[in-house]
Design a protein around this motif. Structure first.
Motif, PDB file in Angstrom:
ATOM      1  N   GLY A  72     -21.488  58.545  -6.498  1.00  0.00           N
ATOM      2  CA  GLY A  72     -21.804  59.067  -5.161  1.00  0.00           C
ATOM      3  C   GLY A  72     -20.516  59.373  -4.419  1.00  0.00           C
ATOM      4  O   GLY A  72     -19.439  58.902  -4.796  1.00  0.00           O
ATOM      5  N   TRP A  73     -20.652  60.184  -3.373  1.00  0.00           N
ATOM      6  CA  TRP A  73     -19.488  60.554  -2.557  1.00  0.00           C
ATOM      7  C   TRP A  73     -19.669  60.024  -1.135  1.00  0.00           C
ATOM      8  O   TRP A  73     -20.794  59.913  -0.638  1.00  0.00           O
ATOM      9  N   VAL A  74     -18.517  59.734  -0.526  1.00  0.00           N
ATOM     10  CA  VAL A  74     -18.495  59.480   0.913  1.00  0.00           C
ATOM     11  C   VAL A  74     -17.503  60.477   1.509  1.00  0.00           C
ATOM     12  O   VAL A  74     -16.338  60.511   1.108  1.00  0.00           O
ATOM     13  N   GLU A 100     -23.089  69.562 -13.097  1.00  0.00           N
ATOM     14  CA  GLU A 100     -23.424  68.123 -13.153  1.00  0.00           C
ATOM     15  C   GLU A 100     -23.672  67.514 -11.778  1.00  0.00           C
ATOM     16  O   GLU A 100     -23.994  66.338 -11.676  1.00  0.00           O
ATOM     17  N   LEU A 101     -23.550  68.284 -10.717  1.00  0.00           N
ATOM     18  CA  LEU A 101     -23.584  67.679  -9.381  1.00  0.00           C
ATOM     19  C   LEU A 101     -24.965  67.524  -8.740  1.00  0.00           C
ATOM     20  O   LEU A 101     -25.164  66.602  -7.944  1.00  0.00           O
ATOM     21  N   PRO A 102     -25.933  68.405  -9.039  1.00  0.00           N
ATOM     22  CA  PRO A 102     -27.221  68.294  -8.342  1.00  0.00           C
ATOM     23  C   PRO A 102     -27.811  66.886  -8.392  1.00  0.00           C
ATOM     24  O   PRO A 102     -27.809  66.239  -9.440  1.00  0.00           O
ATOM     25  N   GLY A 103     -28.275  66.426  -7.222  1.00  0.00           N
ATOM     26  CA  GLY A 103     -28.895  65.113  -7.109  1.00  0.00           C
ATOM     27  C   GLY A 103     -27.921  64.003  -6.747  1.00  0.00           C
ATOM     28  O   GLY A 103     -28.335  62.896  -6.392  1.00  0.00           O
ATOM     29  N   LYS A 104     -26.630  64.284  -6.818  1.00  0.00           N
ATOM     30  CA  LYS A 104     -25.660  63.222  -6.503  1.00  0.00           C
ATOM     31  C   LYS A 104     -25.744  62.876  -5.025  1.00  0.00           C
ATOM     32  O   LYS A 104     -25.769  63.764  -4.177  1.00  0.00           O
ATOM     33  N   PRO A 105     -25.818  61.582  -4.691  1.00  0.00           N
ATOM     34  CA  PRO A 105     -25.938  61.216  -3.280  1.00  0.00           C
ATOM     35  C   PRO A 105     -24.603  61.283  -2.527  1.00  0.00           C
ATOM     36  O   PRO A 105     -23.563  60.921  -3.073  1.00  0.00           O
TER      37      PRO A 105
END
Ligand SMILES: Cc1cc2nc3c(=O)[nH]c(=O)nc-3n(C[C@H](O)[C@H](O)[C@H](O)COP(=O)(O)O)c2cc1C
Length: 179
Positions: A72-74, A100-105
């Motif tokens: 996840g990213w902040v 690869e990024l879709p859905g990553k919170p």
């Protein structure tokens, strides 16, 4: 949980950087926290340099590797003239074509004393368009910046709110099953 933290401010004494440091200190045990330091070194996004089969510049490959590897990213970003800082938008533009990024919170934070609501809304719109999950627990929280001078700690109430948001990020990564 592996977290990639990105400050939208390049300022050495940035309050958004300080907020990310405070968040790192409050992250749940076992969190692997990495703060991205490459924003200023990225080339300007050019779709001609992002075509299938062509190697991207090394700094872009490095950004993509870190962005994909994180659960996840902040992102903590200031607002400039009611918009997202150009350097941060530039980094996101380089990530648009990453499959690869879709859905990553993503948890959005904002330490602006003036609110920064326009930038936060624009950032959320861009990230959703990239099919990332912008968490409802994202904060536009001027009160967070009040005590965020170099080396200072958050007030207890602010720390509690920030911890709740970080817990939501952990829960989202668990739901996704990437950790
Ligand atoms: C050129 C410029 C434009 C700004 N425009 C806005 C704005 O439109 N809205 C806002 O809330 N703050 C605005 N600000 C204030 C910054 O967003 C605010 O100071 C922020 O907390 C700075 O973050 P930093 O300490 O991480 O660098 C602006 C600041 C600068 C330097």
């Amino acid at each position: 949980m592996r977290v990639l933290a990105i400050s939208g401010s390049l300022r050495a004494r940035s309050s958004n950087r300080a907020l990310l440091r405070a968040a790192e200190a409050l992250a749940p045990p076992g969190t692997e926290w990495e703060t991205y330091e490459g924003l200023a070194g990225l080339p300007h996004f050019n779709p001609d340099d992002d075509e299938d089969g062509r190697p991207v510049p090394p700094s872009v490959a490095d950004l993509r590797y870190r962005a994909v590897a994180a659960d996840g990213w902040v992102i903590s970003s200031p607002e400039y003239a009611h918009g997202v800082p150009g350097s941060l938008k530039n980094a996101l533009d380089w990530l648009v074509s990453c499959p690869e990024l879709p859905g990553k919170p993503v948890l959005l934070l904002n330490a602006s004393a003036a609110g920064g609501n326009f930038a936060q809304a624009a950032l959320a719109e861009t990230l959703r368009t990239m099919s990332l999950e912008v968490l409802a627990e994202s904060l536009t929280a001027p009160f967070l910046s009040r005590k965020l001078q170099e080396g200072s700690e958050l007030e207890l109430a602010a720390a509690r709110i920030l911890r709740r948001s970080l817990d939501a990020l952990t829960a989202a990564t668990r739901r996704r099953g990437t950790q």
